[in-house]
Write an enzyme that holds these catalytic residues in place. Structure first.
Site, PDB file in Angstrom:
ATOM      1  CE1 TYR A 232      -3.789   2.416   0.848  1.00  0.00           C
ATOM      2  CE2 TYR A 232      -2.385   3.150   2.654  1.00  0.00           C
ATOM      3  CZ  TYR A 232      -3.494   3.319   1.852  1.00  0.00           C
ATOM      4  OH  TYR A 232      -4.327   4.391   2.065  1.00  0.00           O
TER       5      TYR A 232
ATOM      6  CE  LYS B  77      -3.719   5.166  -1.323  1.00  0.00           C
ATOM      7  NZ  LYS B  77      -4.753   5.758  -2.197  1.00  0.00           N
TER       8      LYS B  77
END
Length: 315
Positions: free
Chosen positions: A185, A189
């Site tokens: 993640y 991001k």
């Protein structure tokens, strides 16, 4: 927020069936925009992956978590909206998102990339599918809609038409500082933050601004990863309500935000801050090739002259 701020603007929002995306859709509609509400309708999956059979049934208008339910809410309030259930992390799905805006409302002014999933795991335990799924939905799920929207705006600009387009991407504190147990993640991001500044530099000539937000809010995705966001402060203000994020996104999507581009904003409750990215720091140059033994003392001086890094979340 006045209805005039985004009156007549056409906005496409990914992952808008629930959580932050849903709040974005409702807020844009309240500001006068016409909204394309995208979501796979993953009603039963707490990690936000996989569409529900309900999403393509008439009962979807009554099912929380579906784009049809959000569209119904907007229409009941007198707004204009249409549902889109395609997978925006695929090339055809992203293309159809833009095409839905053009076919339904005759144009596209704002793209809000918001869709995401989680597959949290420590790096030593993460498998290939968990990595690929998160990077695909977040990073490719930002690039593909952006690519198709940008092609439309470039065509409009080259045809001599006025373009005042806006892209708002969704990064995260995990992407800016890192987050233990979220390597997939955080990497995705961080890629979104980098993609934002590149897109801002490339698309400015066509009348497009590109910014990103890093929100802190209570959603289905954060309930397990960040349970502290569930708590409500004693003063009655729900600091982590997902609706707190949307006013900034609506403003960034409006004509008023012209000239603001290539920026990353953090938003939490009533607090908005500007995140600074990587910058050139202290340097030392000997004017020739280094020898390995020389580098130890040189690196020591660089570190001594640099600001300490921000801590990784969960460290």
């Amino acid at each position: 927020m006045t209805a005039e701020l985004c009156a007549g603007r056409v906005v496409a929002i990914t992952g808008a069936g629930r959580g932050i995306g849903r709040e974005h859709a409702l807020a844009f509609a309240a500001a006068g925009a016409r909204v394309v509400v995208n979501d796979l309708g993953a009603v039963d999956d707490p990690d936000g992956f996989g569409g529900s059979a309900t999403v393509n049934e008439p009962s979807a208008v009554d099912a929380p978590g579906t784009p049809q339910e959000v569209v119904a809410r907007i229409r009941e309030a007198g707004g204009e909206a249409v549902a889109h259930t395609g997978d925006i992390a695929t090339w055809p799905g992203a293309a159809s998102l833009v095409r839905t805006a053009l076919d339904t409302f005759g144009g596209l002014d704002v793209l809000v990339n918001n869709a995401g999933v989680l597959r949290d795991r420590m790096l030593v335990s993460m498998d290939e599918a968990e990595w690929d799924t998160v990077v695909r939905v977040h990073l490719k799920g930002h690039f593909a809609p952006l690519r198709h929207a940008a092609a439309y705006w470039r065509q409009q600009a080259k045809s001599g038409g006025p373009v005042a387009a806006r892209v708002i991407n969704t990064t995260s504190g995990a992407g800016l500082l890192g987050s233990v147990g979220q390597g997939n993640y955080a990497a995705a991001k961080a890629g979104i933050a980098a993609l934002t500044v590149v897109a801002a530099a490339e698309l400015g000539r066509y009348g497009v601004t590109v910014n990103a937000i890093a929100p802190a809010a209570r959603t289905r995705m954060t309930e397990q990863a960040m349970p502290e966001l569930v708590a409500r402060p004693e003063n009655g203000f729900d600091t982590y309500h997902p609706g707190n994020v949307s006013p900034l996104v609506v403003w960034l999507g409006s004509a008023e935000s012209a000239g603001v581009t290539g920026r990353v904003f953090e938003v939490e409750g009533g607090r908005v801050s500007l995140a600074d990215g990587w910058r050139h720091g202290p340097a030392v140059d000997v004017g020739r090739r280094w020898t390995p033994p020389e580098l130890g003392p040189a690196i020591g001086r660089l570190l001594a002259n640099a600001a300490p890094p921000e801590p990784v979340y969960g460290q």
